[in-house]
Write a protein that holds these residues in place. Structure first.
Motif, PDB file in Angstrom:
ATOM      1  N   SER A  87       0.615 -12.174  -1.248  1.00  0.00           N
ATOM      2  CA  SER A  87       0.378 -13.448  -0.538  1.00  0.00           C
ATOM      3  C   SER A  87      -1.136 -13.911  -0.001  1.00  0.00           C
ATOM      4  O   SER A  87      -1.709 -14.764  -0.448  1.00  0.00           O
ATOM      5  CB  SER A  87       1.401 -14.276   0.511  1.00  0.00           C
ATOM      6  OG  SER A  87       1.408 -13.286   1.427  1.00  0.00           O
ATOM      7  N   MET A  88      -1.547 -12.715   0.486  1.00  0.00           N
ATOM      8  CA  MET A  88      -2.988 -12.723   1.088  1.00  0.00           C
ATOM      9  C   MET A  88      -3.923 -12.569   0.054  1.00  0.00           C
ATOM     10  O   MET A  88      -5.026 -13.003  -0.351  1.00  0.00           O
ATOM     11  CB  MET A  88      -3.247 -11.701   2.097  1.00  0.00           C
ATOM     12  CG  MET A  88      -2.558 -11.933   3.450  1.00  0.00           C
ATOM     13  SD  MET A  88      -3.247 -13.426   4.104  1.00  0.00           S
ATOM     14  CE  MET A  88      -5.261 -13.262   4.236  1.00  0.00           C
ATOM     15  N   LYS A  89      -3.451 -11.648  -1.165  1.00  0.00           N
ATOM     16  CA  LYS A  89      -4.400 -11.611  -2.477  1.00  0.00           C
ATOM     17  C   LYS A  89      -4.527 -12.983  -2.912  1.00  0.00           C
ATOM     18  O   LYS A  89      -5.665 -13.379  -3.637  1.00  0.00           O
ATOM     19  CB  LYS A  89      -3.779 -10.409  -3.303  1.00  0.00           C
ATOM     20  CG  LYS A  89      -4.055  -8.924  -2.785  1.00  0.00           C
ATOM     21  CD  LYS A  89      -3.169  -8.120  -3.784  1.00  0.00           C
ATOM     22  CE  LYS A  89      -3.278  -6.731  -3.201  1.00  0.00           C
ATOM     23  NZ  LYS A  89      -2.836  -5.642  -4.013  1.00  0.00           N
ATOM     24  N   GLN A  90      -3.109 -13.652  -3.103  1.00  0.00           N
ATOM     25  CA  GLN A  90      -3.482 -15.027  -3.741  1.00  0.00           C
ATOM     26  C   GLN A  90      -4.456 -15.944  -2.907  1.00  0.00           C
ATOM     27  O   GLN A  90      -5.220 -16.795  -3.447  1.00  0.00           O
ATOM     28  CB  GLN A  90      -1.973 -15.566  -3.692  1.00  0.00           C
ATOM     29  CG  GLN A  90      -0.953 -14.635  -4.952  1.00  0.00           C
ATOM     30  CD  GLN A  90       0.459 -15.214  -4.752  1.00  0.00           C
ATOM     31  OE1 GLN A  90       0.784 -15.833  -3.854  1.00  0.00           O
ATOM     32  NE2 GLN A  90       1.158 -14.884  -5.854  1.00  0.00           N
ATOM     33  N   LEU A  91      -4.209 -15.865  -1.652  1.00  0.00           N
ATOM     34  CA  LEU A  91      -5.089 -16.583  -0.675  1.00  0.00           C
ATOM     35  C   LEU A  91      -6.632 -16.270  -1.024  1.00  0.00           C
ATOM     36  O   LEU A  91      -7.296 -17.168  -0.933  1.00  0.00           O
ATOM     37  CB  LEU A  91      -4.665 -16.492   0.803  1.00  0.00           C
ATOM     38  CG  LEU A  91      -5.409 -17.345   1.700  1.00  0.00           C
ATOM     39  CD1 LEU A  91      -5.023 -18.706   1.528  1.00  0.00           C
ATOM     40  CD2 LEU A  91      -5.036 -16.854   3.241  1.00  0.00           C
ATOM     41  N   PHE A  92      -6.807 -15.013  -1.192  1.00  0.00           N
ATOM     42  CA  PHE A  92      -8.252 -14.756  -1.360  1.00  0.00           C
ATOM     43  C   PHE A  92      -8.801 -15.215  -2.600  1.00  0.00           C
ATOM     44  O   PHE A  92      -9.992 -15.441  -2.783  1.00  0.00           O
ATOM     45  CB  PHE A  92      -8.556 -13.139  -1.454  1.00  0.00           C
ATOM     46  CG  PHE A  92      -8.821 -12.559   0.187  1.00  0.00           C
ATOM     47  CD1 PHE A  92     -10.073 -12.652   0.714  1.00  0.00           C
ATOM     48  CD2 PHE A  92      -7.943 -12.370   1.074  1.00  0.00           C
ATOM     49  CE1 PHE A  92     -10.570 -12.086   1.721  1.00  0.00           C
ATOM     50  CE2 PHE A  92      -8.089 -11.835   2.400  1.00  0.00           C
ATOM     51  CZ  PHE A  92      -9.318 -11.825   2.640  1.00  0.00           C
ATOM     52  N   ARG A  93      -7.964 -15.346  -3.683  1.00  0.00           N
ATOM     53  CA  ARG A  93      -8.367 -15.781  -4.973  1.00  0.00           C
ATOM     54  C   ARG A  93      -8.467 -17.290  -4.904  1.00  0.00           C
ATOM     55  O   ARG A  93      -9.535 -17.813  -5.796  1.00  0.00           O
ATOM     56  CB  ARG A  93      -7.142 -15.573  -5.973  1.00  0.00           C
ATOM     57  CG  ARG A  93      -7.107 -13.895  -6.678  1.00  0.00           C
ATOM     58  CD  ARG A  93      -6.348 -13.868  -7.916  1.00  0.00           C
ATOM     59  NE  ARG A  93      -4.947 -14.172  -7.638  1.00  0.00           N
ATOM     60  CZ  ARG A  93      -4.131 -13.118  -7.183  1.00  0.00           C
ATOM     61  NH1 ARG A  93      -4.700 -11.946  -7.241  1.00  0.00           N
ATOM     62  NH2 ARG A  93      -2.785 -13.279  -7.048  1.00  0.00           N
TER      63      ARG A  93
END
Length: 223
Positions: free
Chosen positions: A73-79
């Motif tokens: 979920s954090m990787k998606q947020l960074f994207r």
């Protein structure tokens, strides 16, 4: 047993701390004493109205920058990149944000007292304390601050006004520290938040040995 500190600039050995990590009380929060404490594996932590308390817990809670865990979920947020991150652009605002944050479990109030604010502002002016700011457009929505010595970063506190803002800033900082060859982030005491990011306990003895190595980079840099 814990030891009372007077005007002399010295600390007892960290190994002399109580089982709960309390090592000494008294002294002051001068730049010189604060730096000596950090370089010795000791940190101040006390509430308003209490004497200055100095700690060196065993075990110690740390995070190795190359071991940070970033959730899906954090990787998606960074994207999506909803936040912007800066460094040392609003130290006072971050300090005040951390002081106003909800107290940690078991605490009645913040440990970032008025005296501690002065101490960290002095360290910031001297180039040792640093802030990470997380912005949503022009609004500060999270951040954290800590102390940097050699290749060691001592994380002190973080806050957020938007969900995941502090985590966003911490991950950004950790990636930056990894790129710059930092050995360790000292988180001092356990939190579920940092454990989810990969922080773990190590023995005080191991911590002190790794601290010594990380601080040598400071000496080498100055030569």
């Amino acid at each position: 047993m814990s030891i009372y500190l007077d005007h002399q600039l010295k600390f007892p050995k960290p190994e002399e701390a109580f089982d709960n990590g309390l090592l000494a009380f008294g002294g002051d929060l001068s730049i010189e004493r604060m730096l000596l404490a950090y370089r010795s594996g000791i940190f101040p932590w006390f509430s308003e109205g209490d004497p200055i308390l100095w700690w060196s817990p065993d075990p110690r809670f740390v995070l190795y920058p190359n071991e940070i865990r970033v959730s899906k979920s954090m990787k998606q947020l960074f994207r999506r990149a909803p936040f912007q991150v800066s460094f040392d652009q609003a130290f006072d605002a971050v300090l005040e944000g951390c002081a106003a944050a909800r107290p940690a479990q078991g605490q009645e109030g913040t440990w970032i007292t008025d005296d501690m604010k002065v101490a960290y502002r002095n360290l910031h002016t001297a180039g040792y304390a640093h802030s990470v700011e997380v912005w949503e457009e022009e609004t500060l929505v999270g951040g954290l601050f800590g102390v940097s010595l050699g290749k060691m970063f001592f994380g002190e506190s973080m806050f957020h006004k938007k969900s995941n803002a502090s985590k966003y800033g911490f991950i950004t900082l950790t990636k930056k520290l990894e790129q710059e060859g930092f050995h360790l982030i000292d988180s001092q005491l356990h939190t579920d938040h940092l454990e989810s990011l990969g922080a773990k306990h190590i023995s005080r003895d191991s911590y002190l040995k790794q601290l010594k190595v990380a601080l040598k980079a400071e000496t080498m840099k100055g030569n």
